[in-house]
Design an enzyme around this catalytic site. Structure first.
Site, PDB file in Angstrom:
ATOM      1  N   ASN A  22       0.828  -1.207   0.000  1.00  0.00           N
ATOM      2  CA  ASN A  22       0.000   0.000   0.000  1.00  0.00           C
ATOM      3  C   ASN A  22       0.863   1.258   0.000  1.00  0.00           C
ATOM      4  O   ASN A  22       1.961   1.265   0.537  1.00  0.00           O
ATOM      5  CB  ASN A  22      -0.921   0.003   1.219  1.00  0.00           C
TER       6      ASN A  22
ATOM      7  N   HIS B 155       5.861  -0.639  -2.861  1.00  0.00           N
ATOM      8  CA  HIS B 155       5.449   0.127  -4.047  1.00  0.00           C
ATOM      9  C   HIS B 155       5.591   1.626  -3.839  1.00  0.00           C
ATOM     10  O   HIS B 155       4.942   2.412  -4.531  1.00  0.00           O
ATOM     11  CB  HIS B 155       4.008  -0.234  -4.434  1.00  0.00           C
TER      12      HIS B 155
ATOM     13  N   GLY C   5      -4.851  -9.127   3.844  1.00  0.00           N
ATOM     14  CA  GLY C   5      -5.494  -8.307   2.817  1.00  0.00           C
ATOM     15  C   GLY C   5      -4.784  -8.255   1.484  1.00  0.00           C
ATOM     16  O   GLY C   5      -4.774  -7.224   0.826  1.00  0.00           O
TER      17      GLY C   5
ATOM     18  N   ALA D  19     -10.079  -7.691   7.809  1.00  0.00           N
ATOM     19  CA  ALA D  19      -8.815  -7.554   8.542  1.00  0.00           C
ATOM     20  C   ALA D  19      -9.021  -7.073   9.983  1.00  0.00           C
ATOM     21  O   ALA D  19      -8.480  -7.657  10.926  1.00  0.00           O
ATOM     22  CB  ALA D  19      -7.885  -6.604   7.789  1.00  0.00           C
TER      23      ALA D  19
END
Ligand code: ZN
Length: 250
Positions: free
Chosen positions: A105, A122, A191, A234
Protein backbone atom coordinates in the site's frame (compact mmCIF):
# COMPACT_ATOMS: atom_id res chain seq x y z
CA UNK A 1 -12.34 -27.28 26.59
CA UNK A 2 -12.61 -28.30 22.96
CA UNK A 3 -10.12 -28.37 20.17
CA UNK A 4 -8.51 -24.95 19.82
CA UNK A 5 -10.01 -23.00 16.93
CA UNK A 6 -7.91 -21.23 14.34
CA UNK A 7 -8.05 -17.91 16.18
CA UNK A 8 -6.74 -19.54 19.32
CA UNK A 9 -3.94 -21.24 17.44
CA UNK A 10 -3.07 -17.97 15.69
CA UNK A 11 -2.91 -16.21 19.05
CA UNK A 12 -0.61 -18.87 20.53
CA UNK A 13 1.70 -18.64 17.50
CA UNK A 14 1.81 -14.86 17.79
CA UNK A 15 2.62 -15.12 21.49
CA UNK A 16 5.46 -17.56 20.98
CA UNK A 17 7.02 -15.82 17.95
CA UNK A 18 9.75 -13.25 18.31
CA UNK A 19 10.41 -12.20 14.70
CA UNK A 20 6.99 -11.69 13.16
CA UNK A 21 6.75 -10.14 9.71
CA UNK A 22 3.48 -8.89 8.23
CA UNK A 23 2.84 -8.69 4.50
CA UNK A 24 -0.09 -6.43 3.70
CA UNK A 25 -2.09 -5.26 0.72
CA UNK A 26 -5.17 -3.30 -0.28
CA UNK A 27 -7.49 -5.45 1.84
CA UNK A 28 -6.13 -4.04 5.09
CA UNK A 29 -7.01 -0.49 4.07
CA UNK A 30 -10.46 -1.09 2.57
CA UNK A 31 -12.08 -0.57 5.96
CA UNK A 32 -10.20 2.71 6.25
CA UNK A 33 -11.98 4.02 3.20
CA UNK A 34 -9.25 3.35 0.67
CA UNK A 35 -10.87 1.95 -2.46
CA UNK A 36 -9.23 -0.98 -4.22
CA UNK A 37 -8.11 -0.79 -7.81
CA UNK A 38 -9.27 -4.19 -8.93
CA UNK A 39 -12.68 -5.81 -8.86
CA UNK A 40 -16.15 -4.61 -9.82
CA UNK A 41 -16.20 -1.41 -7.79
CA UNK A 42 -12.46 -0.92 -8.14
CA UNK A 43 -10.98 2.38 -9.22
CA UNK A 44 -10.07 0.93 -12.59
CA UNK A 45 -13.73 0.77 -13.48
CA UNK A 46 -13.72 4.60 -13.31
CA UNK A 47 -10.18 5.55 -14.33
CA UNK A 48 -7.98 4.47 -17.17
CA UNK A 49 -4.98 2.62 -15.70
CA UNK A 50 -2.76 4.26 -18.34
CA UNK A 51 -2.57 7.40 -16.17
CA UNK A 52 -0.27 5.39 -13.91
CA UNK A 53 1.85 4.04 -16.74
CA UNK A 54 5.28 5.62 -16.53
CA UNK A 55 5.61 6.05 -20.30
CA UNK A 56 2.22 7.77 -20.53
CA UNK A 57 2.97 9.93 -17.51
CA UNK A 58 6.26 11.18 -18.95
CA UNK A 59 4.52 12.26 -22.15
CA UNK A 60 1.27 13.51 -20.60
CA UNK A 61 2.03 14.62 -17.05
CA UNK A 62 -0.90 17.04 -16.83
CA UNK A 63 -3.47 14.43 -17.85
CA UNK A 64 -1.99 11.80 -15.51
CA UNK A 65 -1.83 14.29 -12.67
CA UNK A 66 -5.53 15.18 -12.97
CA UNK A 67 -6.46 11.55 -12.23
CA UNK A 68 -3.70 11.14 -9.65
CA UNK A 69 -4.81 14.26 -7.76
CA UNK A 70 -8.37 13.03 -7.66
CA UNK A 71 -7.59 9.45 -6.63
CA UNK A 72 -4.68 9.87 -4.23
CA UNK A 73 -4.83 13.40 -2.90
CA UNK A 74 -8.49 14.35 -2.77
CA UNK A 75 -10.45 11.16 -2.42
CA UNK A 76 -8.13 8.89 -0.44
CA UNK A 77 -6.48 11.50 1.74
CA UNK A 78 -9.70 13.04 2.95
CA UNK A 79 -11.30 9.82 4.07
CA UNK A 80 -8.58 7.59 5.36
CA UNK A 81 -7.46 6.83 8.89
CA UNK A 82 -5.95 3.62 10.30
CA UNK A 83 -8.21 0.81 11.51
CA UNK A 84 -7.76 -1.91 14.15
CA UNK A 85 -5.77 -4.13 11.81
CA UNK A 86 -3.16 -1.39 11.31
CA UNK A 87 -3.19 -0.75 15.07
CA UNK A 88 -2.84 -4.45 15.89
CA UNK A 89 0.36 -4.74 13.84
CA UNK A 90 1.72 -1.49 15.27
CA UNK A 91 1.22 -2.81 18.83
CA UNK A 92 3.00 -6.08 18.06
CA UNK A 93 5.98 -4.06 16.88
CA UNK A 94 5.85 -1.85 19.97
CA UNK A 95 5.84 -5.02 22.09
CA UNK A 96 9.03 -6.12 20.41
CA UNK A 97 7.79 -9.26 18.66
CA UNK A 98 7.10 -7.91 15.18
CA UNK A 99 10.23 -7.01 13.20
CA UNK A 100 8.52 -5.13 10.42
CA UNK A 101 5.77 -4.79 7.84
CA UNK A 102 6.15 -5.18 4.11
CA UNK A 103 3.24 -3.35 2.51
CA UNK A 104 2.10 -2.98 -1.05
CA UNK A 105 0.00 0.00 0.00
CA UNK A 106 1.06 3.57 -0.65
CA UNK A 107 -1.39 5.14 1.81
CA UNK A 108 0.90 5.68 4.84
CA UNK A 109 -1.71 4.17 7.18
CA UNK A 110 0.70 1.76 8.86
CA UNK A 111 2.88 4.68 9.90
CA UNK A 112 -0.15 6.67 11.01
CA UNK A 113 -1.09 3.74 13.24
CA UNK A 114 2.36 3.88 14.86
CA UNK A 115 4.34 1.29 12.91
CA UNK A 116 7.98 2.23 12.50
CA UNK A 117 9.72 -0.39 10.39
CA UNK A 118 7.55 -0.33 7.28
CA UNK A 119 8.89 -1.37 3.89
CA UNK A 120 6.83 0.38 1.24
CA UNK A 121 7.31 -2.07 -1.57
CA UNK A 122 5.45 0.13 -4.05
CA UNK A 123 6.62 3.44 -2.65
CA UNK A 124 4.38 6.07 -1.10
CA UNK A 125 1.97 8.77 -2.17
CA UNK A 126 3.16 10.94 0.70
CA UNK A 127 6.41 11.84 -1.01
CA UNK A 128 6.74 13.73 -4.28
CA UNK A 129 9.97 13.51 -6.24
CA UNK A 130 11.61 15.07 -9.26
CA UNK A 131 12.48 12.44 -11.91
CA UNK A 132 15.38 14.61 -13.15
CA UNK A 133 17.16 15.87 -10.05
CA UNK A 134 17.32 15.03 -6.35
CA UNK A 135 14.47 17.29 -5.26
CA UNK A 136 11.83 15.68 -3.05
CA UNK A 137 9.14 16.99 -0.76
CA UNK A 138 6.00 16.00 1.10
CA UNK A 139 2.75 15.86 -0.86
CA UNK A 140 1.18 18.33 1.57
CA UNK A 141 3.61 20.98 0.44
CA UNK A 142 2.65 20.71 -3.21
CA UNK A 143 0.31 23.18 -4.82
CA UNK A 144 -1.94 20.97 -6.93
CA UNK A 145 -4.06 23.77 -8.34
CA UNK A 146 -1.82 23.99 -11.40
CA UNK A 147 -1.00 20.66 -12.96
CA UNK A 148 1.49 19.21 -13.38
CA UNK A 149 3.39 20.57 -10.37
CA UNK A 150 6.91 21.50 -11.42
CA UNK A 151 10.25 21.00 -9.71
CA UNK A 152 11.30 24.31 -8.13
CA UNK A 153 14.93 23.46 -8.87
CA UNK A 154 14.86 22.34 -12.49
CA UNK A 155 11.32 22.76 -13.84
CA UNK A 156 10.66 19.07 -14.57
CA UNK A 157 7.11 17.82 -13.83
CA UNK A 158 7.15 16.21 -10.36
CA UNK A 159 6.03 12.65 -9.75
CA UNK A 160 4.49 10.88 -6.75
CA UNK A 161 7.06 8.53 -5.25
CA UNK A 162 5.08 5.36 -5.79
CA UNK A 163 5.83 2.70 -8.36
CA UNK A 164 4.08 3.29 -11.67
CA UNK A 165 3.30 0.54 -14.17
CA UNK A 166 6.50 -0.06 -16.08
CA UNK A 167 8.73 1.03 -13.21
CA UNK A 168 11.03 -1.18 -11.19
CA UNK A 169 10.62 -1.90 -7.50
CA UNK A 170 13.01 0.29 -5.50
CA UNK A 171 16.07 -1.94 -4.85
CA UNK A 172 16.22 -0.92 -1.21
CA UNK A 173 12.61 -2.03 -0.67
CA UNK A 174 13.48 -5.36 -2.20
CA UNK A 175 16.56 -5.97 -0.10
CA UNK A 176 14.90 -4.87 3.13
CA UNK A 177 11.95 -7.19 2.41
CA UNK A 178 14.18 -10.18 1.81
CA UNK A 179 16.13 -9.51 4.96
CA UNK A 180 12.96 -9.34 7.05
CA UNK A 181 11.63 -12.54 5.51
CA UNK A 182 14.89 -14.43 5.96
CA UNK A 183 14.89 -13.76 9.67
CA UNK A 184 11.21 -14.15 10.45
CA UNK A 185 9.67 -16.93 12.49
CA UNK A 186 6.03 -16.13 11.74
CA UNK A 187 4.48 -14.55 8.67
CA UNK A 188 1.11 -12.81 8.81
CA UNK A 189 -0.45 -12.11 5.43
CA UNK A 190 -3.23 -9.52 5.57
CA UNK A 191 -5.49 -8.31 2.82
CA UNK A 192 -3.62 -9.39 -0.25
CA UNK A 193 -4.59 -12.04 -2.74
CA UNK A 194 -1.16 -12.28 -4.30
CA UNK A 195 -2.03 -11.08 -7.78
CA UNK A 196 0.51 -8.32 -8.27
CA UNK A 197 4.00 -9.50 -9.20
CA UNK A 198 6.74 -9.31 -8.09
CA UNK A 199 5.34 -8.46 -4.64
CA UNK A 200 3.22 -11.61 -4.78
CA UNK A 201 6.33 -13.81 -4.66
CA UNK A 202 7.60 -12.34 -1.39
CA UNK A 203 5.76 -14.67 1.04
CA UNK A 204 7.44 -17.66 -0.58
CA UNK A 205 10.78 -16.27 0.62
CA UNK A 206 9.57 -17.27 4.06
CA UNK A 207 8.69 -20.81 2.98
CA UNK A 208 8.95 -23.24 5.86
CA UNK A 209 7.98 -20.56 8.33
CA UNK A 210 4.55 -20.71 9.99
CA UNK A 211 2.04 -18.43 8.31
CA UNK A 212 -1.33 -16.94 9.13
CA UNK A 213 -3.45 -15.54 6.33
CA UNK A 214 -6.28 -13.04 6.83
CA UNK A 215 -8.36 -12.43 3.73
CA UNK A 216 -12.04 -12.18 2.90
CA UNK A 217 -11.60 -14.70 0.12
CA UNK A 218 -9.19 -17.45 -0.78
CA UNK A 219 -5.99 -16.29 -2.38
CA UNK A 220 -3.02 -17.64 -4.25
CA UNK A 221 -1.51 -18.40 -0.82
CA UNK A 222 -4.41 -20.23 0.83
CA UNK A 223 -3.67 -23.62 -0.68
CA UNK A 224 0.05 -23.37 -1.20
CA UNK A 225 1.45 -21.50 1.72
CA UNK A 226 -0.89 -20.57 4.55
CA UNK A 227 -0.99 -22.77 7.63
CA UNK A 228 -3.99 -20.94 9.04
CA UNK A 229 -6.52 -19.19 6.83
CA UNK A 230 -8.85 -16.76 8.59
CA UNK A 231 -11.60 -15.80 6.18
CA UNK A 232 -12.56 -12.47 7.66
CA UNK A 233 -12.20 -8.73 7.31
CA UNK A 234 -8.82 -7.55 8.54
CA UNK A 235 -9.94 -5.47 11.52
CA UNK A 236 -12.42 -8.10 12.72
CA UNK A 237 -9.87 -10.91 12.51
CA UNK A 238 -7.25 -8.86 14.34
CA UNK A 239 -9.69 -8.03 17.14
CA UNK A 240 -10.63 -11.70 17.46
CA UNK A 241 -6.97 -12.73 17.65
CA UNK A 242 -6.25 -10.00 20.17
CA UNK A 243 -9.10 -11.13 22.42
CA UNK A 244 -7.49 -14.54 22.68
CA UNK A 245 -4.04 -13.24 23.56
CA UNK A 246 -3.11 -13.48 27.24
CA UNK A 247 -2.38 -9.78 27.00
CA UNK A 248 -4.68 -8.03 24.56
CA UNK A 249 -3.01 -5.55 22.26
CA UNK A 250 -6.09 -3.80 20.85
ZN1 ZN B 1 14.23 18.76 -10.44
Amino acid sequence: MGVPDDYETASRWIESASHIVAFTGAGISVESGIPTFRGEDGLWSRYDPKILDIGFFMKNPAESWRGIREIFYEYMDAKASPNDAHRFLARLEANGTLDGIITQNIDNLHQEAGSVNVVEFHGTAKRIVCPSCTYETSSEKIDMSNLPPLCPKCGTPLKPDFVFFGEAIPPEAYSRSLKLLENCDLLIIVGTTGEVAPASYLPYEAAGVKSIEINIEESAYTENLSDIFLRERASVACRKISEKLRKRVI
